[in-house]
Scaffold this motif. Sequence first.
Motif, PDB file in Angstrom:
ATOM      1  N   TYR A 281     -79.523 -36.683  27.520  1.00 10.00           N
ATOM      2  CA  TYR A 281     -78.977 -35.614  28.352  1.00 10.00           C
ATOM      3  C   TYR A 281     -79.100 -34.257  27.673  1.00 10.00           C
ATOM      4  O   TYR A 281     -79.018 -34.134  26.448  1.00 10.00           O
ATOM      5  CB  TYR A 281     -77.518 -35.894  28.680  1.00 10.00           C
ATOM      6  N   CYS A 282     -79.245 -33.238  28.506  1.00  9.59           N
ATOM      7  CA  CYS A 282     -79.367 -31.861  28.027  1.00  9.59           C
ATOM      8  C   CYS A 282     -78.467 -31.024  28.939  1.00  9.59           C
ATOM      9  O   CYS A 282     -78.731 -30.937  30.142  1.00  9.59           O
ATOM     10  CB  CYS A 282     -80.829 -31.440  28.130  1.00  9.59           C
ATOM     11  N   ASN A 283     -77.396 -30.469  28.389  1.00  4.38           N
ATOM     12  CA  ASN A 283     -76.405 -29.787  29.216  1.00  4.38           C
ATOM     13  C   ASN A 283     -76.115 -28.375  28.735  1.00  4.38           C
ATOM     14  O   ASN A 283     -76.149 -28.090  27.534  1.00  4.38           O
ATOM     15  CB  ASN A 283     -75.083 -30.577  29.201  1.00  4.38           C
ATOM     16  N   SER A 284     -75.796 -27.522  29.689  1.00  8.89           N
ATOM     17  CA  SER A 284     -75.450 -26.147  29.365  1.00  8.89           C
ATOM     18  C   SER A 284     -74.474 -25.609  30.404  1.00  8.89           C
ATOM     19  O   SER A 284     -74.395 -26.124  31.518  1.00  8.89           O
ATOM     20  CB  SER A 284     -76.713 -25.285  29.347  1.00  8.89           C
ATOM     21  N   SER A 285     -73.748 -24.587  30.045  1.00  8.81           N
ATOM     22  CA  SER A 285     -72.891 -23.905  31.013  1.00  8.81           C
ATOM     23  C   SER A 285     -73.654 -22.768  31.691  1.00  8.81           C
ATOM     24  O   SER A 285     -73.143 -22.125  32.606  1.00  8.81           O
ATOM     25  CB  SER A 285     -71.642 -23.343  30.317  1.00  8.81           C
ATOM     26  N   SER A 286     -74.874 -22.542  31.232  1.00  8.87           N
ATOM     27  CA  SER A 286     -75.701 -21.459  31.773  1.00  8.87           C
ATOM     28  C   SER A 286     -76.749 -22.007  32.718  1.00  8.87           C
ATOM     29  O   SER A 286     -77.145 -23.173  32.616  1.00  8.87           O
ATOM     30  CB  SER A 286     -76.405 -20.720  30.638  1.00  8.87           C
ATOM     31  N   VAL A 287     -77.220 -21.154  33.595  1.00 10.94           N
ATOM     32  CA  VAL A 287     -78.282 -21.520  34.525  1.00 10.94           C
ATOM     33  C   VAL A 287     -79.625 -21.143  33.907  1.00 10.94           C
ATOM     34  O   VAL A 287     -79.772 -20.050  33.346  1.00 10.94           O
ATOM     35  CB  VAL A 287     -78.105 -20.795  35.872  1.00 10.94           C
ATOM     36  N   PHE A 288     -80.586 -22.021  34.022  1.00  9.97           N
ATOM     37  CA  PHE A 288     -81.916 -21.763  33.495  1.00  9.97           C
ATOM     38  C   PHE A 288     -82.935 -21.679  34.630  1.00  9.97           C
ATOM     39  O   PHE A 288     -82.831 -22.382  35.631  1.00  9.97           O
ATOM     40  CB  PHE A 288     -82.326 -22.859  32.511  1.00  9.97           C
ATOM     41  N   SER A 289     -83.923 -20.813  34.452  1.00  6.35           N
ATOM     42  CA  SER A 289     -84.967 -20.691  35.464  1.00  6.35           C
ATOM     43  C   SER A 289     -85.945 -21.856  35.373  1.00  6.35           C
ATOM     44  O   SER A 289     -86.571 -22.226  36.369  1.00  6.35           O
ATOM     45  CB  SER A 289     -85.703 -19.358  35.304  1.00  6.35           C
TER      46      SER A 289
ATOM     47  N   ASP B 227     -78.495 -28.456  33.816  1.00  3.48           N
ATOM     48  CA  ASP B 227     -78.610 -29.655  33.012  1.00  3.48           C
ATOM     49  C   ASP B 227     -79.867 -30.414  33.375  1.00  3.48           C
ATOM     50  O   ASP B 227     -80.471 -30.191  34.434  1.00  3.48           O
ATOM     51  CB  ASP B 227     -77.386 -30.547  33.218  1.00  3.48           C
ATOM     52  N   SER B 228     -80.250 -31.312  32.488  1.00  3.39           N
ATOM     53  CA  SER B 228     -81.448 -32.115  32.711  1.00  3.39           C
ATOM     54  C   SER B 228     -81.269 -33.454  32.002  1.00  3.39           C
ATOM     55  O   SER B 228     -80.445 -33.571  31.081  1.00  3.39           O
ATOM     56  CB  SER B 228     -82.678 -31.387  32.163  1.00  3.39           C
ATOM     57  N   SER B 229     -82.004 -34.432  32.446  1.00  3.86           N
ATOM     58  CA  SER B 229     -81.972 -35.729  31.793  1.00  3.86           C
ATOM     59  C   SER B 229     -83.380 -36.276  31.659  1.00  3.86           C
ATOM     60  O   SER B 229     -84.286 -35.929  32.437  1.00  3.86           O
ATOM     61  CB  SER B 229     -81.096 -36.708  32.574  1.00  3.86           C
ATOM     62  N   LEU B 230     -83.521 -37.120  30.658  1.00  6.35           N
ATOM     63  CA  LEU B 230     -84.785 -37.815  30.411  1.00  6.35           C
ATOM     64  C   LEU B 230     -84.457 -39.301  30.345  1.00  6.35           C
ATOM     65  O   LEU B 230     -83.633 -39.717  29.516  1.00  6.35           O
ATOM     66  CB  LEU B 230     -85.394 -37.329  29.087  1.00  6.35           C
ATOM     67  N   HIS B 231     -85.058 -40.064  31.224  1.00  2.00           N
ATOM     68  CA  HIS B 231     -84.834 -41.503  31.247  1.00  2.00           C
ATOM     69  C   HIS B 231     -86.124 -42.199  30.845  1.00  2.00           C
ATOM     70  O   HIS B 231     -87.199 -41.878  31.385  1.00  2.00           O
ATOM     71  CB  HIS B 231     -84.414 -41.954  32.658  1.00  2.00           C
ATOM     72  N   ILE B 232     -86.023 -43.122  29.904  1.00  4.81           N
ATOM     73  CA  ILE B 232     -87.188 -43.900  29.478  1.00  4.81           C
ATOM     74  C   ILE B 232     -86.942 -45.354  29.850  1.00  4.81           C
ATOM     75  O   ILE B 232     -85.908 -45.940  29.492  1.00  4.81           O
ATOM     76  CB  ILE B 232     -87.458 -43.770  27.971  1.00  4.81           C
ATOM     77  N   THR B 233     -87.905 -45.922  30.532  1.00  2.00           N
ATOM     78  CA  THR B 233     -87.827 -47.327  30.949  1.00  2.00           C
ATOM     79  C   THR B 233     -88.647 -48.182  29.996  1.00  2.00           C
ATOM     80  O   THR B 233     -89.749 -47.791  29.611  1.00  2.00           O
ATOM     81  CB  THR B 233     -88.392 -47.481  32.370  1.00  2.00           C
ATOM     82  N   ALA B 234     -88.080 -49.314  29.615  1.00  2.95           N
ATOM     83  CA  ALA B 234     -88.798 -50.265  28.751  1.00  2.95           C
ATOM     84  C   ALA B 234     -89.378 -49.566  27.526  1.00  2.95           C
ATOM     85  O   ALA B 234     -90.611 -49.535  27.340  1.00  2.95           O
ATOM     86  CB  ALA B 234     -89.891 -50.968  29.553  1.00  2.95           C
ATOM     87  N   ALA B 235     -88.488 -49.013  26.726  1.00  2.56           N
ATOM     88  CA  ALA B 235     -88.906 -48.222  25.568  1.00  2.56           C
ATOM     89  C   ALA B 235     -89.805 -49.023  24.637  1.00  2.56           C
ATOM     90  O   ALA B 235     -89.651 -50.246  24.472  1.00  2.56           O
ATOM     91  CB  ALA B 235     -87.686 -47.714  24.816  1.00  2.56           C
ATOM     92  N   GLN B 236     -90.743 -48.314  24.025  1.00  2.19           N
ATOM     93  CA  GLN B 236     -91.678 -48.908  23.090  1.00  2.19           C
ATOM     94  C   GLN B 236     -91.579 -48.189  21.747  1.00  2.19           C
ATOM     95  O   GLN B 236     -91.171 -47.028  21.697  1.00  2.19           O
ATOM     96  CB  GLN B 236     -93.101 -48.804  23.646  1.00  2.19           C
ATOM     97  N   PRO B 237     -91.965 -48.833  20.653  1.00  2.00           N
ATOM     98  CA  PRO B 237     -91.908 -48.171  19.338  1.00  2.00           C
ATOM     99  C   PRO B 237     -92.631 -46.821  19.307  1.00  2.00           C
ATOM    100  O   PRO B 237     -92.230 -45.904  18.602  1.00  2.00           O
ATOM    101  CB  PRO B 237     -92.570 -49.198  18.412  1.00  2.00           C
ATOM    102  N   GLY B 238     -93.668 -46.700  20.102  1.00  6.20           N
ATOM    103  CA  GLY B 238     -94.403 -45.435  20.171  1.00  6.20           C
ATOM    104  C   GLY B 238     -93.611 -44.301  20.794  1.00  6.20           C
ATOM    105  O   GLY B 238     -94.022 -43.134  20.714  1.00  6.20           O
ATOM    106  N   ASP B 239     -92.480 -44.612  21.410  1.00  6.72           N
ATOM    107  CA  ASP B 239     -91.618 -43.569  21.981  1.00  6.72           C
ATOM    108  C   ASP B 239     -90.729 -42.933  20.917  1.00  6.72           C
ATOM    109  O   ASP B 239     -90.049 -41.933  21.184  1.00  6.72           O
ATOM    110  CB  ASP B 239     -90.721 -44.140  23.083  1.00  6.72           C
ATOM    111  N   THR B 240     -90.711 -43.511  19.737  1.00  9.88           N
ATOM    112  CA  THR B 240     -89.886 -42.984  18.653  1.00  9.88           C
ATOM    113  C   THR B 240     -90.245 -41.540  18.367  1.00  9.88           C
ATOM    114  O   THR B 240     -91.423 -41.180  18.282  1.00  9.88           O
ATOM    115  CB  THR B 240     -90.071 -43.836  17.380  1.00  9.88           C
ATOM    116  N   GLY B 241     -89.211 -40.709  18.233  1.00  5.54           N
ATOM    117  CA  GLY B 241     -89.440 -39.292  17.929  1.00  5.54           C
ATOM    118  C   GLY B 241     -88.211 -38.472  18.218  1.00  5.54           C
ATOM    119  O   GLY B 241     -87.174 -38.995  18.650  1.00  5.54           O
ATOM    120  N   LEU B 242     -88.329 -37.181  17.981  1.00  3.94           N
ATOM    121  CA  LEU B 242     -87.253 -36.230  18.267  1.00  3.94           C
ATOM    122  C   LEU B 242     -87.546 -35.588  19.616  1.00  3.94           C
ATOM    123  O   LEU B 242     -88.597 -34.981  19.806  1.00  3.94           O
ATOM    124  CB  LEU B 242     -87.204 -35.158  17.175  1.00  3.94           C
TER     125      LEU B 242
END
Lengths: 114, 114
Positions: A22-30, A71-86
């Motif tokens: 999740y990525c949340n803010s009290s501000s509005v982003f374009s 706000d925004s979200s990122l959902h990953i289905t059936a995660a794989q080791p290659g998804d590892t990262g920041l």
Amino acid sequence: TQLLEQSPQFLSIQEGENLTVYCNSSSVFSSLQWYRQEPGEGPVLLVTVVTGGEVKKLKRLTFQFGDARKDSSLHITAAQPGDTGLYLCAGASLGETSGSRLTFGEGTQLTVNP
Amino acid sequence: DTAVSQTPKYLVTQMGNDKSIKCEQNLGHDTMYWYKQDSKKFLKIMFSYNNKELIINETVPNRFSPKSPDKAHLNLHINSLELGDSAVYFCASSQFFTAYSPLHFGNGTRLTVT
């Protein structure tokens, strides 16, 4: 100063599991961008979302921009080791036309164990 | 082949020294940036140049001086290095100076000041 809070900060899961960041803010982003950064490398853009309520899919990754564009979200289905990262979200302030005025979140460090 | 390249990859130096980091992009982009990533992985904009003109100069000590000899190059010179300058510095570029233009990052320069 506009802040973007990401949660969780750290996430360690097994291969095949699903997850949401999740990525949340009290501000509005374009617009909002998501990047992935691997050790020793620079962040790489995954997606840009622009419209409130927008949903974008990139293979097993689904990105959503909140209706209010705070706000925004990122959902990953059936995660794989290659998804590892920041995973980093970055928001462009409403009214700003400069891409360089991106505000970055502090990131979610994802580890997918085989 | 590399889109955004920066040198050196690692820089270890003592307090009080002066050092430079070089960046080049072969993408034909108009805008280049310097970002600083701290130990908590937080990315913060330092400078932005558009067509060799300084556009953004965030609250950065004046010991840091960027120079853009042409659109493809943006260098960062740091005088009188301090312990707190230790971080990873990323160069980035974007095609346009807009919120929707994605950032292309180099692989970073890890600066360690002892």
